[in-house]
Design a protein around this motif. Sequence first.
Motif, PDB file in Angstrom:
ATOM      1  N   GLY A 189       0.812  -1.207   0.000  1.00 21.76           N
ATOM      2  CA  GLY A 189       0.000   0.000   0.000  1.00 21.76           C
ATOM      3  C   GLY A 189       0.838   1.246   0.000  1.00 21.76           C
ATOM      4  O   GLY A 189       1.989   1.238  -0.421  1.00 21.76           O
ATOM      5  N   GLU A 190       0.248   2.301   0.498  1.00 21.44           N
ATOM      6  CA  GLU A 190       0.891   3.598   0.495  1.00 21.44           C
ATOM      7  C   GLU A 190       2.170   3.629   1.323  1.00 21.44           C
ATOM      8  O   GLU A 190       3.029   4.439   1.108  1.00 21.44           O
ATOM      9  N   ASP A 191       2.234   2.722   2.265  1.00 22.06           N
ATOM     10  CA  ASP A 191       3.264   2.860   3.288  1.00 22.06           C
ATOM     11  C   ASP A 191       4.444   1.928   3.094  1.00 22.06           C
ATOM     12  O   ASP A 191       5.271   1.799   3.960  1.00 22.06           O
ATOM     13  N   THR A 192       4.515   1.229   2.003  1.00 22.76           N
ATOM     14  CA  THR A 192       5.571   0.229   1.889  1.00 22.76           C
ATOM     15  C   THR A 192       6.441   0.478   0.667  1.00 22.76           C
ATOM     16  O   THR A 192       6.855  -0.430  -0.003  1.00 22.76           O
ATOM     17  N   GLY A 193       6.706   1.705   0.439  1.00 20.21           N
ATOM     18  CA  GLY A 193       7.492   2.023  -0.734  1.00 20.21           C
ATOM     19  C   GLY A 193       8.978   2.144  -0.476  1.00 20.21           C
ATOM     20  O   GLY A 193       9.703   2.688  -1.286  1.00 20.21           O
ATOM     21  N   VAL A 202       1.138  -7.299   6.820  1.00 20.09           N
ATOM     22  CA  VAL A 202       1.632  -7.654   8.158  1.00 20.09           C
ATOM     23  C   VAL A 202       2.957  -6.939   8.409  1.00 20.09           C
ATOM     24  O   VAL A 202       3.176  -6.334   9.469  1.00 20.09           O
ATOM     25  N   ASP A 203       3.830  -6.973   7.415  1.00 19.45           N
ATOM     26  CA  ASP A 203       5.136  -6.316   7.525  1.00 19.45           C
ATOM     27  C   ASP A 203       4.981  -4.829   7.813  1.00 19.45           C
ATOM     28  O   ASP A 203       5.652  -4.264   8.684  1.00 19.45           O
ATOM     29  N   SER A 204       4.047  -4.206   7.089  1.00 19.28           N
ATOM     30  CA  SER A 204       3.830  -2.768   7.234  1.00 19.28           C
ATOM     31  C   SER A 204       3.342  -2.426   8.646  1.00 19.28           C
ATOM     32  O   SER A 204       3.807  -1.454   9.253  1.00 19.28           O
ATOM     33  N   ILE A 205       2.428  -3.234   9.158  1.00 17.30           N
ATOM     34  CA  ILE A 205       1.881  -2.965  10.492  1.00 17.30           C
ATOM     35  C   ILE A 205       2.979  -3.145  11.551  1.00 17.30           C
ATOM     36  O   ILE A 205       3.119  -2.326  12.467  1.00 17.30           O
ATOM     37  N   ILE A 206       3.799  -4.184  11.416  1.00 15.05           N
ATOM     38  CA  ILE A 206       4.881  -4.427  12.389  1.00 15.05           C
ATOM     39  C   ILE A 206       5.896  -3.287  12.349  1.00 15.05           C
ATOM     40  O   ILE A 206       6.294  -2.750  13.378  1.00 15.05           O
ATOM     41  N   GLN A 240      -4.094  -1.167   4.659  1.00 17.55           N
ATOM     42  CA  GLN A 240      -4.304  -2.554   5.125  1.00 17.55           C
ATOM     43  C   GLN A 240      -5.804  -2.909   5.073  1.00 17.55           C
ATOM     44  O   GLN A 240      -6.161  -4.063   4.824  1.00 17.55           O
ATOM     45  N   ILE A 241      -6.671  -1.917   5.303  1.00 20.43           N
ATOM     46  CA  ILE A 241      -8.122  -2.165   5.165  1.00 20.43           C
ATOM     47  C   ILE A 241      -8.435  -2.467   3.690  1.00 20.43           C
ATOM     48  O   ILE A 241      -9.189  -3.382   3.380  1.00 20.43           O
ATOM     49  N   ILE A 242      -7.804  -1.688   2.794  1.00 24.83           N
ATOM     50  CA  ILE A 242      -8.001  -1.924   1.352  1.00 24.83           C
ATOM     51  C   ILE A 242      -7.551  -3.347   1.008  1.00 24.83           C
ATOM     52  O   ILE A 242      -8.248  -4.092   0.310  1.00 24.83           O
TER      53      ILE A 242
END
Lengths: 269, 236
Positions: free
Chosen positions: A3-7, A111-115, A130-132
Amino acid sequence: MTGEDTGEGDRLYLPPSPSSARGEGINSMKILRYILNFFLSLNTTLWFLGLLLILFFAGAFIMPGNRAFQQLHSIPLFDWIRKQPVKDIWWLLGIIGVLAVIAVNTIFCSVDSIIRKRKVTHWLLLIAPQIIHTGFIFMLLAHLLSAFGAYQKTAEVRAGTVLKISEGTFLIVDDIDINVDYYGYITAWTVDVTYTKDNQVLQTNSIMPNKPSVFQGFNINVKNIRPDPDKAALLQMNREPGAFWALTGGILFIIGIVILIVLKRKIDK
Amino acid sequence: MTLLALSFGSYLFALWKRPLLVLGLILQAAYIVSRGAELGRLPLVGPHDTIAFLAASIAAFSIPFGFAVKNRNSFLSSVAVVTAAFTAFSMLSKAHNSPLPPILKTFWFECHVVLAFMSYALFGVAAVLGSMYLKERDPVHEGLQYRAVLIGYCLFTLSMIFGGIWAYLAWGTYWVWTPKELWTSILWVYYSFQLHARLRPWWSGKPMAYLSIVGFAIVLFTYLGVSLLMKSSHSF
């Protein structure tokens, strides 16, 4: 799928193996690390989305010219696939395989992004992709359930027709009412049905456009209707085990995107 | 039809006098409302009405984006060309005046179609911004392009959900294997790819602009090409 956060690129979760270590343990660690890297990578997402596009393109040109695909709706997808020659459905098999990889990729990346980013200030911005992704996984689950357990049967009926649903359970067509306007266009219709079990009435329903009759997990719709020479309807009995998951997935997907759009707007301001 | 012809003229003259784009939009909106009143339903069946709606949606969405771009004249001129072309195509297409089949008389169908064309319009605006980026290399255009694609993607997904609900109520299944559904999936995967590719530096700038332009070409084929050339539940 990321998503947006894993770039930020690929991450390794497993520590590097000690240089002194030897043997199979090291090799399996290397393989595990390679697999993890593969599924945690945004490049995997992009390559497989690209591959998915190519397969869809191929299917979009192969499908319209192939008669076998006309029966695709009448039986569950996986039952249908088993009866088809690979030369006709290779693209569909490819799509299923690629979607499986993308699904694992999506779960790993979420999962990686949330951790990794659990302590960020904008937790909603973290959670929105993560909802998407969860919505997307639910949609895939919906298609998987339908591919295994969908059911469809059609029958031509008139007033008085009795259809056997299961042992001792019947659907009786009470009446067919069709409204036709001055120019001959059908403007509305109603098919009244009664369900009975062992001669006891269980339920009565009126099937109308966009208003199916629901009975024991089945949807009974009117697929076609004709006023002349005698009033007749083509009833279609469906079961879609994935419908609930598709709707849940769709709602989650939209909630995630809306949160993302609103927060991005706020942050930009 | 006079209103539509006048809106076409306004869009054309908006190439020289930009405020005429707003006049064109007002005239086109009035035409759509009058068609709806005449037919007693949402006028969104067949190429004539849907393309007019698409043109009006592109003009409507371009206004807020027009306030954010630096070279507003160039942006609005490009939008004027696109909307005039679509309006001309609409005028040349035969209007669908017969009553709707009962299956189409539902809130779900109306939402499905309206949202689909609004998303197409936003993908169109993104393509215009993409072509402007290629000419001017202004990073603002890239940011706006992303915003147009993201909102368009949201509306497109919502349209697919409404379409699925409608299909489930009408035919008992939320997914039908027809060329239109396949092309819709292509479009959805394509824009998913674009939104993810943006996170990789290699794809930013020119590649992103090309992605937006190619994306709109796929939109047009999904809408017009598939509906006119292939047999499906969405055929004209």
